[in-house]
Design a protein around this motif. Sequence first.
Motif, mmCIF file in Angstrom:
data_model
loop_
_atom_site.group_PDB
_atom_site.id
_atom_site.type_symbol
_atom_site.label_atom_id
_atom_site.label_comp_id
_atom_site.label_asym_id
_atom_site.label_seq_id
_atom_site.Cartn_x
_atom_site.Cartn_y
_atom_site.Cartn_z
ATOM 1 N N HIS A 69 61.699 -70.002 -16.963
ATOM 2 C CA HIS A 69 62.316 -69.141 -15.810
ATOM 3 C C HIS A 69 61.560 -68.359 -15.247
ATOM 4 N N ALA A 73 59.632 -67.819 -12.108
ATOM 5 C CA ALA A 73 59.389 -66.756 -11.395
ATOM 6 C C ALA A 73 58.204 -66.547 -10.394
ATOM 7 N N SER A 77 57.450 -66.206 -6.572
ATOM 8 C CA SER A 77 57.234 -64.611 -6.102
ATOM 9 C C SER A 77 56.177 -64.715 -4.950
ATOM 10 N N LEU A 113 67.423 -71.308 -12.350
ATOM 11 C CA LEU A 113 66.351 -70.748 -11.701
ATOM 12 C C LEU A 113 65.916 -71.465 -10.487
ATOM 13 N N ARG A 116 68.428 -72.365 -8.534
ATOM 14 C CA ARG A 116 69.067 -71.316 -6.842
ATOM 15 C C ARG A 116 68.310 -71.218 -5.453
ATOM 16 N N ARG A 189 63.394 -57.140 -17.737
ATOM 17 C CA ARG A 189 62.596 -57.070 -16.305
ATOM 18 C C ARG A 189 61.254 -57.667 -16.595
ATOM 19 N N ARG A 192 62.365 -62.288 -17.247
ATOM 20 C CA ARG A 192 62.691 -62.356 -16.112
ATOM 21 C C ARG A 192 63.066 -62.210 -15.221
ATOM 22 N N GLU A 194 62.802 -60.898 -11.132
ATOM 23 C CA GLU A 194 64.193 -61.824 -10.147
ATOM 24 C C GLU A 194 63.086 -61.874 -8.330
ATOM 25 N N ARG A 196 61.451 -62.205 -4.835
ATOM 26 C CA ARG A 196 62.806 -61.671 -4.080
ATOM 27 C C ARG A 196 62.066 -62.208 -2.725
#
Length: 322
Positions: A69, A73, A77, A113, A116, A189, A192, A194, A196
């Motif tokens: 992930h 990620a 980002s 991920l 998604r 946090r 994993r 997230e 934006r």
Amino acid sequence: MSPAGGLGEFELIGRFFDRGPARHAQLGIGDDCALLGAPAPGESLAIATDMLVGGRHAFDDVAPAALGHKALAVNLSDLAAMGAQPLAFTLALALPSADEAWLAEFSRGMFALADRHDCELIGGDTTRGPLNVCITVIGRVPAGAALRRDGAQPGHDLWVSGELGAAAFAVEERKQGRPLAEEDPARIRLDRPEPRVALGLALRHLASAAIDLSDGLAGDLGHVLERSRVGAKLVWPRVPVSGPLRALPQERRMRLALAGGDDYELLFAAAPENRIAIEALGERLGLRLTRIGEFDAGDAVRILDERDRPIAWAGHGFDHFA
Ligand code: ADP
Ligand code: MG
């Protein structure tokens, strides 16, 4: 990778990474190159690479699904920070051994991920070596609409998404011999983050500059100031500090929120006339967006309280203010 434990390189790719015909690409995994159609007229490709190195990033005790992930990620980002829509990625992987259980979990975390964000894996390289995960991500953005670091202007507001410091708190606790449980919110946090992406896309028409927070607010804001040739005032009491930090002594709280890395929130500049639209955007996305200061004609960050009085702070990242 030479065959080991019964699992050869091509079998490994076939089982864990090749998921059949490409959707966005003209040709995906399986040939010498992947083939992507040229961008539409008026569109740019946004390309970024980020590498996670085993040990160095203290990932040895991280669940492989979380590693998969996070490797993606941190790349998504970067696309988010440019206002780019994810399209595809490549994966260069060095592994000490072909551990099937590890690979199954790693690819599950990564693809969950990826799916998604409708971002497809189109190629890569696999080799034996100390753990190293290098992803290159490709996105698309209308030409001229990308959120660069050099667009902040004096008088523009300084905004940040989410809450800061939890990931750095988790790193610090582990370093001091108090590792947090995997389901601890601060640990989540860190492991994993997230990206934006939806925020970045929506900010194309609202923000004048953006950067994602990988190295800490102070240092990353410094990059925007340098690129935009502006200064900024940062109102410390307005900085959205993450829950686990609120009970900490002021000094440590400031250090984690201002200099702690790995938050992967977005820092952005926007003209004051966009305030209401940005607040509405935060509500629509269910994401806290906080105005924490203002850009000015100076060349440094001034950390102030609500009444414009300077707050002394000499934490890490201070050299970025020089
Ligand atoms: P080459 O020898 O041309 O570099 P490889 O044998 O390394 O090709 O890889 C075969 C195919 O598998 C290529 O299409 C490559 O992009 C893909 N591939 C290799 N490793 C990965 C990986 N970790 N993830 C996704 N695709 C991969
Ligand atoms: Mg290769």
